[in-house]
Motif scaffolding. Structure first.
Motif, mmCIF file in Angstrom:
data_model
loop_
_atom_site.group_PDB
_atom_site.id
_atom_site.type_symbol
_atom_site.label_atom_id
_atom_site.label_comp_id
_atom_site.label_asym_id
_atom_site.label_seq_id
_atom_site.Cartn_x
_atom_site.Cartn_y
_atom_site.Cartn_z
ATOM 1 N N ILE B 749 0.847 -1.206 0.000
ATOM 2 C CA ILE B 749 0.000 0.000 0.000
ATOM 3 C C ILE B 749 0.878 1.250 0.000
ATOM 4 C CG2 ILE B 749 -2.032 -1.093 1.034
ATOM 5 C CD1 ILE B 749 -1.285 0.192 3.671
ATOM 6 N N ILE B 750 2.083 1.137 0.523
ATOM 7 C CA ILE B 750 2.980 2.297 0.450
ATOM 8 C C ILE B 750 3.374 2.550 -1.005
ATOM 9 C CG2 ILE B 750 5.275 3.137 1.082
ATOM 10 C CD1 ILE B 750 4.898 1.819 3.785
ATOM 11 N N VAL B 751 3.632 1.453 -1.744
ATOM 12 C CA VAL B 751 3.946 1.610 -3.168
ATOM 13 C C VAL B 751 2.788 2.290 -3.892
ATOM 14 C CG1 VAL B 751 4.366 0.358 -5.311
ATOM 15 C CG2 VAL B 751 5.520 -0.347 -3.232
ATOM 16 N N ILE B 856 -5.075 8.830 1.665
ATOM 17 C CA ILE B 856 -3.897 7.997 1.427
ATOM 18 C C ILE B 856 -3.001 7.985 2.658
ATOM 19 C CG2 ILE B 856 -1.799 7.761 0.066
ATOM 20 C CD1 ILE B 856 -3.313 8.926 -2.289
ATOM 21 N N GLY B 857 -2.689 9.197 3.136
ATOM 22 C CA GLY B 857 -1.802 9.295 4.295
ATOM 23 C C GLY B 857 -2.414 8.616 5.506
ATOM 24 N N GLY B 858 -3.715 8.874 5.721
ATOM 25 C CA GLY B 858 -4.395 8.291 6.870
ATOM 26 C C GLY B 858 -4.418 6.778 6.788
ATOM 27 N N PHE B 907 -8.665 2.562 2.856
ATOM 28 C CA PHE B 907 -8.569 4.014 2.624
ATOM 29 C C PHE B 907 -7.440 4.342 1.645
ATOM 30 C CE2 PHE B 907 -11.127 4.617 6.526
ATOM 31 C CZ PHE B 907 -12.073 5.441 5.965
ATOM 32 N N THR B 908 -6.346 3.616 1.736
ATOM 33 C CA THR B 908 -5.248 3.891 0.802
ATOM 34 C C THR B 908 -5.706 3.630 -0.629
ATOM 35 O OG1 THR B 908 -3.776 3.040 2.509
ATOM 36 C CG2 THR B 908 -2.815 3.445 0.364
ATOM 37 N N VAL B 909 -6.429 2.514 -0.834
ATOM 38 C CA VAL B 909 -6.858 2.183 -2.188
ATOM 39 C C VAL B 909 -7.859 3.221 -2.705
ATOM 40 C CG1 VAL B 909 -8.055 0.474 -3.580
ATOM 41 C CG2 VAL B 909 -6.391 -0.260 -1.904
ATOM 42 N N CYS B 913 -7.044 5.651 -6.010
ATOM 43 C CA CYS B 913 -7.874 5.703 -7.220
ATOM 44 C C CYS B 913 -8.407 7.117 -7.426
ATOM 45 C CB CYS B 913 -9.047 4.734 -7.098
ATOM 46 S SG CYS B 913 -8.531 3.037 -7.030
ATOM 47 N N LEU B 914 -8.937 7.697 -6.355
ATOM 48 C CA LEU B 914 -9.566 9.006 -6.510
ATOM 49 C C LEU B 914 -8.540 10.064 -6.885
ATOM 50 C CD1 LEU B 914 -12.296 9.205 -3.757
ATOM 51 C CD2 LEU B 914 -12.497 8.773 -6.196
ATOM 52 N N LEU B 915 -7.394 10.035 -6.223
ATOM 53 C CA LEU B 915 -6.394 11.074 -6.494
ATOM 54 C C LEU B 915 -5.921 10.980 -7.943
ATOM 55 C CD1 LEU B 915 -4.809 13.366 -5.276
ATOM 56 C CD2 LEU B 915 -2.986 11.786 -4.741
#
Lengths: 125, 950
Positions: B749-751, B856-858, B907-909, B913-915
């Motif tokens: 998820i960091i990648v 993403i950060g959260g 939340f990362t995913v 996608c949204l960003l």
């Protein structure tokens, strides 16, 4: 005809198409080619756990058996990472196109052209 | 551990001047001096034990597999050099404070100086020879920075580059030599190596090892024929020259020769190579120095000459010569640093350091002149000064050396060297300081402030003290140092002014008188010299460098022309050949194995046919990019069906939702890219690519078939067994992702997060510059009559809460049933992306209540925090736990900490996608807006033109 043969030839076809497209000169076919290659690689990894029908790796009392869950876990993240990679490459090629006005991935060098010292500096930046 | 601190205090303290400069130049200089002083105090508290016969050590293993350890020791030799480095360092800091101008960045200077100082201390205190090589390279790099300190001057840059190339090339050779030495000795620790001299000298690898080590030492100490870099390094500020090029860095080579003397010396090869190189350097460099008109160049070549003298002494291989060498190191450091600083003062005060424009400074700057004349006299070898004593010892040693049966060769050449040395010292004294007073200086010179001549005075003090009473002031130091360098016991000698009427005294006198005579005949000799052509080292060096660059560019042009298809073709062909070689190299076997196969069903064959059809179509029709995209998504559909067929519901769900997001992304991209790919490849090129592709595909198919038809052992029975009792979930795939292999997922998820942020950075800045202008010029043909059809908008609105609910459901059940954070994230992202598609970027963006960056950060932070929480319970990172809780209304509920991790993934995913897609659609919106505006303007102008025509 066995399922194994169908899967193997399917993977082979996906690989061949992917390889052909990434060897072309424009960025968009390269992106599509990478997508094909990713399908091929993901399915290839998945079938390393061998083929099994109706054996999902969900633990339960009525299950007759389980297929290998490990390749599935690997491939699941691989699919999502593939999306991230595809998105990055698409955007990279888009930005390159917007900067230079061409979507060529050869720095303007024809396949049969002699390389020269100046090719680099004259290439669009 | 104190010894390691001695080295690391300046290395870490190098940051201090960078900060202290904010408080002014005085504070900065004082802080730098404090760092050096601290290091010196540490050294002396630990090191003075040497004089009671101990050897302080400190060692920490570093990379023990390579024999590399952070081990330090201080014997007499190391302590001597370390003290020299720190004491002269302190004087240089004081001097530099007054030398550097207002516009010079003083903080940076002192930072480099401390870096250099620490590296130098590392060389002289290392017990491990690999560590020594590391510090050796560090001195090359830090001296590069110091020489190039005035980087606005071309001469500075050229000199720095030359020094770097020569010393680093030598460093490379030294590394090879040290590896060989460690291999021969069986240890990389100096204290071990020093006790195995006989075995090392008897080894067949002795000669190559010796040559490599000497190459390192000779380049660093500027021995002939590598002497050319040192004079060009004089483009550095004078404090650097005084520090590096007289007292410390160039002595590193000498130190190395002395350090390894007990191991390497005593053979015929050592004697021939080292002593002859030293002798040649001493005479040639002294000859060049005599005719230099630049004050610093003269001193530079004189330094080279004195280094040659030291090398020659060490090359002789006798213990008494080692004593003479160590004594001369001390003396030379004192008088040469003093002379460099005096030269700096002259340059600083009079505005020139050209000897032809100088003269009579005795009247204008009496203090500086007095000090400089004493130092120069010591360099010439005038009695009652320290230079006389060690030079006489050198001549004594040379007088007893017989080379190739010729007893006169060494004494004669040594005398010539000493004579030339006396001559250039005399030139310095007579042409700069003595003589009639001149009035044509660029500035009117006078003595500098106290702080600038004080360091010189502090150096002249030992010159005289040792010169008069050598045994009292230098006896113990020289004895202890030489003992450490030579090993064993020292021969009978005594440092004294008067040894009786020896051959050395006669040679010394001949040299002094001859030097004066030579200076008297200077003009005639110089005319003679100028008649002979001499090579210009800088020009030769630059020609060599330019040639190397040209050759590598030509080579690179052939193999690396920037064409992606070419690289990929080479990679694919190489992998194919490797596979083929492995296949042919193995014992023959049929492709098909003996595992029972599954019979093909009709739906499966249908899917297979669709796949093959799609593959064929995309090859033929990929020129139309939209068609290629549609075919690709069909393939994605077939792949997800295959996952579903073969017991992988999680993969099927993931694939199908990724497919949707990818297709939307590519559609957005196509809008800005050209719509078609030109059919531009020749038939031959197509056949080549096709052949490679078919071969690759066939290989992969055969490999896959071969594996699938063979049985296997898997490690995953553990995962299946432990899934419920250990991980608290029945969906083994999800438990593997969030629990067994949670660390991998965390990395993944960091990648994803990095990819999303890179996309944002790439697109956000695309609105400006060339990309922005091209965007504004892009014309959009209307694809549909209505950009936001009512039907689509309504359906998308209705679907949003549904997709959110499904997403949450998939997320929560993921631990036990197909689903989980990745799939749920994709489903929810699709729900939001549909709003962007249906109603446009502006509409959707205005209503977005969340920031994708924060998501993403959260998400990453939440996943990481879940992992860290397990540390609180003293369990390894990302250990999960679970329990059963009774909640009102819901009843019995199982909660696992892995679920919180999965929420982080979710939340990362969603954020990724949204960003990515929202940023892309923002760029598009802008471009379309600009396009509409310019069209409206065009229409307006057209109507105005129409209206004006009657």
């Amino acid at each position: 005809m066995s399922m194994e043969l169908l899967m193997a030839t399917g993977i082979g076809a996906l690989t061949a198409v992917g390889l052909y497209l990434i060897l072309l000169r424009r960025s968009f076919p390269v992106v599509i080619g990478l997508t094909f290659l990713s399908y091929a690689v993901n399915v290839f990894l998945f079938v390393m756990g061998r083929l099994a029908i109706d054996r999902p790796p969900i633990v339960g009392t009525s299950a007759a058996g389980y297929t290998d869950p490990l390749p599935q876990a690997l491939v699941l993240t691989a699919i999502v990472i593939t999306f991230g990679m595809t998105a990055l490459i698409v955007v990279l090629s888009l930005r390159a196109f917007l900067e230079t006005g061409v979507d060529d991935v050869t720095l303007g060098i024809r396949p049969d052209e002699q390389p020269s010292d100046t090719a680099r500096s004259e290439a669009p930046r | 551990m104190m010894l390691a601190l001695v080295v690391f205090t300046p290395l870490i303290g190098a940051l201090v001047p960078l900060l202290a400069i904010r408080a002014g130049r005085n504070t900065c200089s004082a802080a730098t001096a404090a760092v050096t002083g601290l290091s010196l105090v540490l050294l002396l508290t630990e090191g003075l034990a040497v004089y009671s016969g101990e050897v302080p050590r400190a060692s920490v293993p570093w990379v023990s597999q390579l024999g590399l350890s952070l081990s330090f020791f201080a014997d007499g030799l190391g302590l001597f050099f370390a003290t020299l480095i720190l004491v002269i360092g302190l004087l240089i800091i004081l001097y530099a404070r007054f030398y550097l101008g207002r516009s010079d960045p003083v903080g940076r200077f002192f930072c480099y100086l401390l870096l250099f100082q620490g590296s130098m201390l590392g060389i002289v205190l290392s017990d491990n020879i690999l560590l020594l090589v590391v510090f050796w390279e560090l001195t090359s790099i830090s001296s590069f920075l110091l020489i190039g300190y005035w980087h606005h001057l071309p001469a500075s840059r050229a000199g720095a580059r030359m020094a770097l190339v020569v010393t680093c090339a030598g460093g490379l050779a030294l590394m090879g030599g040290m590896l060989l030495l460690g291999h021969i000795a069986g240890s990389f620790e100096l204290s071990e190596i020093l006790s195995r001299g006989d075995a090392i000298r008897a080894s067949p690898l002795y000669l190559p090892m010796l040559l490599l080590v000497l190459l390192g030492a000779f380049t660093k100490s500027a021995q002939f024929p590598f002497h050319f870099w040192l004079p060009h390094a004089m483009a550095a500020p004078t404090p650097v020259s005084a520090y590096l090029h007289s007292a410390t860095m160039v002595k590193a080579g000498i130190f190395l020769l002395a350090r390894l003397w007990p191991v390497l010396s005593g053979t015929q090869e050592w004697f021939l190579i080292v002593s002859l190189t030293g002798l040649a350097t001493m005479v040639i460099a002294a000859w060049i120095a005599l005719f230099k008109d630049d004050l610093k160049a003269l001193l530079a070549f004189s330094t080279v000459s004195h280094l040659g003298l030291l090398t020659m002494l060490l090359g002789l291989g006798t213990r008494i010569a080692v004593v003479a060498a160590m004594f001369h190191v001390l003396n030379h450091a004192a008088f040469k640093a003093a002379l460099f600083m005096s030269a700096g003062i002259v340059d600083h005060e009079s505005g020139t350091r050209d000897i032809r424009r100088l003269g009579g400074l005795r009247h204008l700057m009496p203090i500086t002149s007095g000090l400089a004349i004493i130092a120069a006299a010591s360099m010439a070898g005038v009695p009652l000064l320290n230079g006389f004593l060690s030079k006489e010892m050198m001549l004594e040693a040379a007088a007893h050396t017989v080379y190739a049966g010729q007893p006169w060769l060494f004494p004669l050449l040594a005398t010539v060297g000493a004579l030339l040395s006396a001559a250039y010292s005399a030139k310095l004294v007579f042409h700069v300081f003595l003589g009639p007073e001149r009035h044509d200086y660029p500035h009117h010179p006078h003595d500098p402030p106290f702080g600038m001549w004080l360091p010189v005075a502090l150096l002249v003090l030992p010159i005289v003290a040792i010169g008069v009473m050598p045994a009292t002031f230098a006896g113990a130091i020289v004895a202890r140092t030489s003992l450490a360098a030579a090993g064993g016991t020292l021969p009978d000698y005594h440092l004294a002014l008067w040894h009786g009427l020896t051959p050395a005294l006669a040679m010394s006198m001949i040299a002094l008188v001859g030097g004066l005579v030579l200076l008297w005949a200077y003009r005639a000799v110089n005319r003679l010299r100028l008649a002979v052509r001499r090579p210009d080292a800088m020009a030769l060096f630059q020609t060599a460098i330019a040639g190397t660059i040209r050759a590598s560019r030509r080579l690179l042009g052939r193999i690396d022309n920037g064409s992606l298809p070419r690289y990929l073709g080479a990679i694919v062909a190489t992998i194919g050949l490797l596979g083929l070689a492995a296949f042919l190299g193995a014992p023959p076997a049929s492709v098909a194995g003996d595992r029972a196969t599954l019979p093909a069903t009709l739906p499966a064959m249908t899917g297979w046919l669709v796949l093959l059809l799609a593959c064929g179509l995309v090859v033929l029709r990929h020129y139309d990019r939209l068609a290629a995209l549609i075919i690709t998504s069909i393939v994605g559909l077939v792949v997800s069906l295959a996952f579903l067929q073969f017991s992988a519901p999680d993969l099927a769900l993931t694939q199908i939702s990724v497919e949707v997001v990818t297709t939307i992304l590519l559609l957005l991209a196509i809008n800005l890219l050209p719509r078609t790919t030109p059919d531009e490849l020749s038939r031959r090129a197509k056949l080549g690519a096709g052949g490679l592709a078919v071969a690759g595909g066939a290989g992969v198919a055969a490999l896959a078939y071969a594996v699938m038809t063979r049985g296997f052992e898997t490690i995953s029975s553990y995962h299946v067994e432990q899934s419920k009792p250990g991980g608290g979930g029945t969906n083994v795939v999800n438990v593997i992702l969030v629990d067994f292999r949670g660390y991998d997922t965390f990395g993944e998820i960091i990648v994803l997060a990095i990819a999303a942020l890179t996309i944002f950075a790439l697109l956000d800045s695309a609105l400006h510059g060339a990309a922005g202008r091209r965007l504004a010029r892009t014309r959009f043909d209307p694809q549909a009559g209505d950009a936001h059809p009512l039907m689509l908008t309504v359906v998308a609105r209705v679907l949003l809460p549904l997709s959110l609910m499904v997403g949450v459901y998939i997320l929560l059940r993921g631990h036990n049933m197909p689903g989980g954070g990745f799939i749920a994230g994709l489903v929810v992202a699709i729900g939001f992306l549909m709003q962007y598609m249906a109603s446009g970027y502006v509409w959707a963006h205005r209503r977005a209540r969340f920031d994708a960056h924060v998501m993403i950060g959260g998400g990453v932070a939440l996943a990481g925090a879940t992992g860290l929480a397990s540390l609180l319970f003293e369990r390894p990172f990302l250990t999960s736990t679970f329990g059963y809780f009774h909640l009102p209304v819901f009843g019995e509920v199982e909660l696992a900490s892995a679920m919180a991790f999965d929420v982080g993934v979710f939340f990362t995913v969603v954020g990724t996608c949204l960003l990515s897609l929202a940023t892309l659609s923002r760029v598009e919106e802008r471009a379309e807006h600009a396009s509409r505006q310019s069209e409206a303007r065009a229409r307006q102008i057209a109507s105005q033109v129409e209206g004006s025509v009657p």
